[in-house]
Design a protein around this motif. Structure first.
Motif, PDB file in Angstrom:
ATOM      1  N   LEU A 171       0.786  -1.225   0.000  1.00 17.78           N
ATOM      2  CA  LEU A 171       0.000   0.000   0.000  1.00 17.78           C
ATOM      3  C   LEU A 171       0.823   1.284   0.000  1.00 17.78           C
ATOM      4  CD1 LEU A 171      -2.683  -1.176   2.591  1.00 17.78           C
ATOM      5  CD2 LEU A 171      -2.978  -0.995   0.104  1.00 17.78           C
ATOM      6  N   LEU A 172       1.817   1.378   0.868  1.00 16.54           N
ATOM      7  CA  LEU A 172       2.547   2.644   1.025  1.00 16.54           C
ATOM      8  C   LEU A 172       3.567   2.878  -0.078  1.00 16.54           C
ATOM      9  CD1 LEU A 172       3.095   2.777   4.888  1.00 16.54           C
ATOM     10  CD2 LEU A 172       1.552   4.184   3.513  1.00 16.54           C
ATOM     11  N   GLN A 173       4.057   1.813  -0.701  1.00 13.61           N
ATOM     12  CA  GLN A 173       5.037   1.970  -1.772  1.00 13.61           C
ATOM     13  C   GLN A 173       4.391   2.013  -3.151  1.00 13.61           C
ATOM     14  OE1 GLN A 173       8.194   2.570  -0.903  1.00 13.61           O
ATOM     15  NE2 GLN A 173       7.496   2.333   1.212  1.00 13.61           N
ATOM     16  N   GLY A 174       3.185   1.480  -3.279  1.00  8.88           N
ATOM     17  CA  GLY A 174       2.525   1.447  -4.581  1.00  8.88           C
ATOM     18  C   GLY A 174       3.259   0.568  -5.581  1.00  8.88           C
ATOM     19  N   THR A 175       3.911  -0.480  -5.086  1.00 11.12           N
ATOM     20  CA  THR A 175       4.739  -1.333  -5.938  1.00 11.12           C
ATOM     21  C   THR A 175       3.900  -2.070  -6.974  1.00 11.12           C
ATOM     22  OG1 THR A 175       6.201  -1.679  -4.045  1.00 11.12           O
ATOM     23  CG2 THR A 175       6.471  -3.165  -5.920  1.00 11.12           C
ATOM     24  N   GLU A 176       4.441  -2.131  -8.196  1.00  7.46           N
ATOM     25  CA  GLU A 176       3.815  -2.913  -9.264  1.00  7.46           C
ATOM     26  C   GLU A 176       4.636  -4.185  -9.439  1.00  7.46           C
ATOM     27  OE1 GLU A 176       3.326  -0.444 -12.717  1.00  7.46           O
ATOM     28  OE2 GLU A 176       2.484   1.217 -11.541  1.00  7.46           O
ATOM     29  N   PHE A 177       4.024  -5.336  -9.164  1.00  4.98           N
ATOM     30  CA  PHE A 177       4.733  -6.605  -9.122  1.00  4.98           C
ATOM     31  C   PHE A 177       4.578  -7.389 -10.428  1.00  4.98           C
ATOM     32  CE2 PHE A 177       3.267  -5.654  -4.793  1.00  4.98           C
ATOM     33  CZ  PHE A 177       4.445  -5.756  -4.060  1.00  4.98           C
ATOM     34  N   ARG A 178       5.627  -8.109 -10.793  1.00  8.81           N
ATOM     35  CA  ARG A 178       5.486  -9.141 -11.810  1.00  8.81           C
ATOM     36  C   ARG A 178       4.642 -10.268 -11.219  1.00  8.81           C
ATOM     37  NH1 ARG A 178      11.253  -9.059 -11.879  1.00  8.81           N
ATOM     38  NH2 ARG A 178      11.137 -11.223 -11.118  1.00  8.81           N
ATOM     39  N   PRO A 179       4.011 -11.076 -12.057  1.00  5.00           N
ATOM     40  CA  PRO A 179       3.143 -12.133 -11.500  1.00  5.00           C
ATOM     41  C   PRO A 179       3.843 -13.057 -10.516  1.00  5.00           C
ATOM     42  CG  PRO A 179       2.682 -11.858 -13.821  1.00  5.00           C
ATOM     43  CD  PRO A 179       3.871 -10.981 -13.519  1.00  5.00           C
ATOM     44  N   ASP A 180       5.099 -13.451 -10.783  1.00  8.92           N
ATOM     45  CA  ASP A 180       5.775 -14.359  -9.851  1.00  8.92           C
ATOM     46  C   ASP A 180       6.002 -13.696  -8.497  1.00  8.92           C
ATOM     47  OD1 ASP A 180       7.605 -12.598 -11.022  1.00  8.92           O
ATOM     48  OD2 ASP A 180       9.269 -14.012 -10.911  1.00  8.92           O
ATOM     49  N   LYS A 181       6.312 -12.390  -8.511  1.00  8.62           N
ATOM     50  CA  LYS A 181       6.494 -11.670  -7.249  1.00  8.62           C
ATOM     51  C   LYS A 181       5.159 -11.450  -6.544  1.00  8.62           C
ATOM     52  CE  LYS A 181      10.934 -11.253  -7.526  1.00  8.62           C
ATOM     53  NZ  LYS A 181      11.812 -11.977  -6.568  1.00  8.62           N
ATOM     54  N   ALA A 182       4.097 -11.269  -7.324  1.00  9.99           N
ATOM     55  CA  ALA A 182       2.762 -11.111  -6.732  1.00  9.99           C
ATOM     56  C   ALA A 182       2.346 -12.375  -5.996  1.00  9.99           C
ATOM     57  CB  ALA A 182       1.744 -10.765  -7.819  1.00  9.99           C
ATOM     58  N   VAL A 183       2.778 -13.529  -6.487  1.00 10.92           N
ATOM     59  CA  VAL A 183       2.509 -14.786  -5.787  1.00 10.92           C
ATOM     60  C   VAL A 183       3.273 -14.823  -4.465  1.00 10.92           C
ATOM     61  CG1 VAL A 183       2.835 -17.281  -5.859  1.00 10.92           C
ATOM     62  CG2 VAL A 183       1.950 -16.088  -7.861  1.00 10.92           C
ATOM     63  N   GLU A 184       4.545 -14.389  -4.504  1.00 12.63           N
ATOM     64  CA  GLU A 184       5.352 -14.370  -3.283  1.00 12.63           C
ATOM     65  C   GLU A 184       4.724 -13.477  -2.218  1.00 12.63           C
ATOM     66  OE1 GLU A 184       9.415 -13.361  -3.921  1.00 12.63           O
ATOM     67  OE2 GLU A 184       9.686 -14.824  -5.537  1.00 12.63           O
ATOM     68  N   VAL A 185       4.219 -12.332  -2.646  1.00  8.80           N
ATOM     69  CA  VAL A 185       3.613 -11.391  -1.708  1.00  8.80           C
ATOM     70  C   VAL A 185       2.279 -11.915  -1.199  1.00  8.80           C
ATOM     71  CG1 VAL A 185       2.634  -9.064  -1.502  1.00  8.80           C
ATOM     72  CG2 VAL A 185       4.809  -9.397  -2.682  1.00  8.80           C
ATOM     73  N   GLY A 186       1.529 -12.605  -2.062  1.00  9.47           N
ATOM     74  CA  GLY A 186       0.226 -13.130  -1.667  1.00  9.47           C
ATOM     75  C   GLY A 186      -0.946 -12.474  -2.363  1.00  9.47           C
ATOM     76  N   LEU A 187      -0.666 -11.644  -3.381  1.00  9.34           N
ATOM     77  CA  LEU A 187      -1.742 -10.994  -4.117  1.00  9.34           C
ATOM     78  C   LEU A 187      -2.332 -11.918  -5.183  1.00  9.34           C
ATOM     79  CD1 LEU A 187      -0.199  -7.434  -4.619  1.00  9.34           C
ATOM     80  CD2 LEU A 187      -1.942  -8.107  -2.965  1.00  9.34           C
ATOM     81  N   VAL A 188      -1.528 -12.841  -5.674  1.00 11.29           N
ATOM     82  CA  VAL A 188      -1.957 -13.812  -6.684  1.00 11.29           C
ATOM     83  C   VAL A 188      -1.719 -15.202  -6.109  1.00 11.29           C
ATOM     84  CG1 VAL A 188      -1.424 -14.768  -8.970  1.00 11.29           C
ATOM     85  CG2 VAL A 188      -1.556 -12.290  -8.656  1.00 11.29           C
ATOM     86  N   ASP A 189      -2.613 -16.143  -6.420  1.00  5.04           N
ATOM     87  CA  ASP A 189      -2.541 -17.488  -5.841  1.00  5.04           C
ATOM     88  C   ASP A 189      -1.869 -18.505  -6.747  1.00  5.04           C
ATOM     89  OD1 ASP A 189      -4.148 -16.823  -3.457  1.00  5.04           O
ATOM     90  OD2 ASP A 189      -5.765 -16.573  -4.899  1.00  5.04           O
TER      91      ASP A 189
END
Length: 724
Positions: A171-189
């Protein structure tokens, strides 16, 4: 109610319904009125037919999944229309909650970029599957536009990830993730190889999860990961968040990060629907603020204008395969890196092979870091390095289609290196200089083809700074401009194109920032107060720290080299000269406005107060006014750049000032700062005149600005009007 349907309903078989976002009148899906109406109608239909629906797949008929909110609507949001906007947001969130709680498994099939409101729609689904394509970006970047995720993004990420991870990673950084990183963060399953695999994977998940619910709906005792402020451990650490945020913002005028923090913390203490309402209120507080309008205008509309500018027509696309980089110092080494990263073979030329090889070490260091952090494979890293060829032999430049020069700022020296290398280049090679202020027209006299010569002013550190200031000399051809824009696109930089002038636009305007601050030193304003003022104004680096990092000797040399561009900087010159006499040229030598220990700042040099004794009572100084003086000074110089034909567009002035020289981003750029000043341009003129009366004639207001203010106008481009 809009008659345009932006959501297609498709039967995917096995009782699974596809909801395909596909606005027929736009190239990208956005949350406009047509979408609002379509989404509510679609949810009504799902609810009516729920007994025959086994599952839902939400996807897109566009290249991007969903682009988020319609920013034109955000620009028009006011306190007076806030109630209507609140109702729209509430209705949309309620519709998403109805879909989320029907007991029908819903899967987001992400086939393209899902940012902002697009990702929020995905978060309201029970499962998220994305194509494993590094070109796809997933994230909530609203904070970068002065907004917060107001479609459930704050509430859902906190409940999914926990308060600390949601704030710090998303939220505070507004980071735009690649799909593999989005999985690591938990935004994509889940990831699939291609878009064709999305629906089969979604149907498989649906079949395995009948009656799916969100975990916070399925379990009345659901606990947010990491706890809430009611938990002792989190409560003990929570005060660090506002403290760190204050430190990061340094008192600058950024509302969105503060509202994001408040909405996130408060959401943990409320039931879900009440938390959504709180989130909406914080969103509208941001959306109706002038700061959000400034940032949307700059980072969306102005940025689109400069990145999609019209390229001079009638010229073939320039795709350089080989270039020669003259000068392997800090700038040359970095330009070599970004060019090689883009696939160009780079001959890195310096006086000695040893110097050129040392320049290549810069790229080796960056590649090593990227590989260690998983951002680059060993193979790609080695391929990048193999494209950089260090040399002292000009013959190695044979056939190069592009020359970029970054040697010492001396006209005669540059002419000498051009003469040495030109015979080996391709006959129509593009000739570029990275000078930060020497006139391009004068430098062009040192080459045989002045029509092919142009300024390409990069900013340090080149691998991180997005801007490239392209400077046209008097004889620079349209074809040369077109080819330079092509090169800029290849290395993925943001271009602004300006006309020749001593100091160009960026160097000239940033000199007024440092100049005004250094003038304050002679007034007896303590260094710490000056640093606080520049930070609180919103500059990314405090001004004396910046001067140390640029190098005091370099600044002084640039001032002396361009006397025509240094009018009104006499006090600054005095300070610079005295610092050099004291043997304090900056951070590189371990002594400048700051003391340094092992290369790290160790406080402002105490001798500065002896050299320029401080005022009797520094506590009486107006820090806000000090910061405003720096901004007003830069704005007045920008007006002169328009008057003299250096600048051609408002968009380039705004983007160049933010991305090139760190003008406070909350203002929307140096021109928008004047436009949005309280009272408009007339209010700005009045304030500048107050400063002229108090601090001197360097605050004199150009006649063109006075006339524009008297006509009640603002600065704007024909294509994109800058909202005040």
């Amino acid at each position: 109610m809009s008659e345009r349907n932006t959501i297609r309903w498709e039967d995917l078989g096995d009782g699974v319904v596809g909801l395909i976002f596909d606005d027929p009148e736009q190239s990208a899906n956005t949350m406009n009125r047509a979408f609002f109406d379509s989404y509510l109608a679609t949810v009504d239909r799902v609810e009516a037919e729920k007994d025959s629906i086994m599952g839902i797949v939400v996807t897109s008929g566009k290249k991007t999944f969903f682009a988020g909110a319609d920013l034109n609507d955000m620009l028009e949001a006011t306190k007076e229309t806030a109630a209507e906007a609140f109702a729209d947001a509430t209705n949309l969130k309620r519709a998403a909650r109805r879909l989320e709680t029907l007991g029908i498994p819903t899967v987001a099939a992400i086939n393209g970029a899902a940012l902002g409101g697009g990702l929020e729609l995905c978060l309201s689904c029970h499962h998220r599957i994305a194509v494993d394509d590094p070109k796809i970006k997933v994230g909530l970047p609203e904070v970068k536009l002065g907004l917060l995720p107001g479609g459930g993004g704050v509430v859902r990420t906190v409940r999914m990830l926990g308060l600390v991870p949601a704030l710090m990673q998303v939220l505070l950084q507004g980071t735009e993730f690649r799909p593999d990183k989005a999985v690591e963060v938990g935004l994509v399953d889940e990831l699939v190889p291609t878009a064709d695999d999305l629906v089969p994977a979604a149907k498989k998940w649906i079949a395995e999860h009948p009656g799916a619910q969100q975990p916070w709906d399925a379990d009345p005792n659901y606990k947010i990961p990491g706890g809430t402020p009611a938990d002792m451990e989190l409560a003990m650490n929570l005060p660090a968040f506002p403290a760190n945020l204050r430190k990061q913002l340094r008192g600058a005028n950024y509302l969105a990060p503060r509202n994001i923090l408040a909405a996130a913390v408060e959401s943990t203490q409320l039931e879900f629907d009440a938390a959504l309402e709180v989130e909406t209120r914080y969103l509208l507080d941001c959306a109706t603020s002038q700061v959000a309008k400034n940032m949307i205008n700059a980072f969306f509309f102005n940025l689109q204008t400069v990145t999609k500018r019209d390229r001079p027509e009638g010229h073939e696309t320039f795709e350089p395969k080989k270039m020669v980089m003259l000068g392997a110092g800090m700038m040359g080494a970095a330009i070599a890196y970004v060019s090689a990263r883009a696939g160009i073979e780079v001959v890195l030329k310096d006086v000695t092979l040893e110097a050129a090889e040392k320049g290549k070490e810069y790229s080796e260091t960056l590649v090593r870091k990227a590989v260690d952090r998983g951002r680059m494979t060993e193979e790609k890293g080695q391929a990048l390095l193999d494209r950089i060829i260090p040399t002292a032999d000009p013959a190695d430049a044979a056939g190069a289609e592009l020359l970029v020069e970054a040697v010492f700022e001396d006209v005669a020296l540059k002419a000498k290196v051009y003469a040495e290398i030109e015979p080996y280049l391709a006959e129509d090679a593009l000739l570029c200089s990275n000078t930060s202020g020497l006139p391009i027209t004068e430098l062009a006299e040192g080459v045989t083809r002045p029509a092919d010569f142009i300024g390409t002013h990069f900013f340090s550190p080149v691998d991180k700074m997005p801007l490239l200031e392209i400077v046209k000399g008097d004889k620079t051809s349209d074809e040369t401009v077109a080819r330079t824009l092509d090169y800029t696109a290849v290395i993925k930089k943001v271009p602004i194109v300006i006309n020749d002038s001593p100091g160009f636009f960026t160097s000239r305007v940033i000199s007024r920032f440092t100049g005004e601050a250094l003038g304050m030193v002679t007034e007896g304003i303590p260094g710490a107060t000056i640093e606080q003022a520049s930070g609180q104004a919103g500059y990314p680096a405090p001004v004396l720290q910046l001067a140390d990092e640029i190098n005091i000797e370099t600044i002084l040399r640039a001032f002396r080299a361009n006397p025509a561009a240094t009018e009104g900087l006499e006090a600054a010159l005095l300070v610079l000269e005295k610092m050099m006499e004291a043997g304090r040229p900056g951070k590189l030598r371990g002594a400048g406005f700051y003391d340094y220990e092992d290369g790290k700042r160790a406080g402002i040099w105490k001798g500065l107060a002896e050299m320029f004794p401080p005022v009797a009572d520094p506590s009486q100084l107006d820090v806000i006014e000090l910061g405003e003086r720096m901004m007003v000074r830069q704005a007045l110089e920008t007006v002169k750049c328009f008057d003299e034909g250096v600048l051609e567009t408002v968009a380039e002035a705004n983007i160049g000032s933010i991305m090139g020289i760190g003008f406070p981003a909350w203002t929307g750029g140096v021109v928008q700062y004047m436009n949005q000043y309280e009272g408009g341009l007339a209010g700005f003129v009045e304030r500048a005149r107050e400063f002229e009366a108090k601090y001197g004639e360097h605050f004199a207001v150009p006649a063109s600005l006075v006339e524009k203010a008297e006509r009640g106008e603002i600065y704007s481009d024909e294509a994109v009007a800058t909202p005040a």
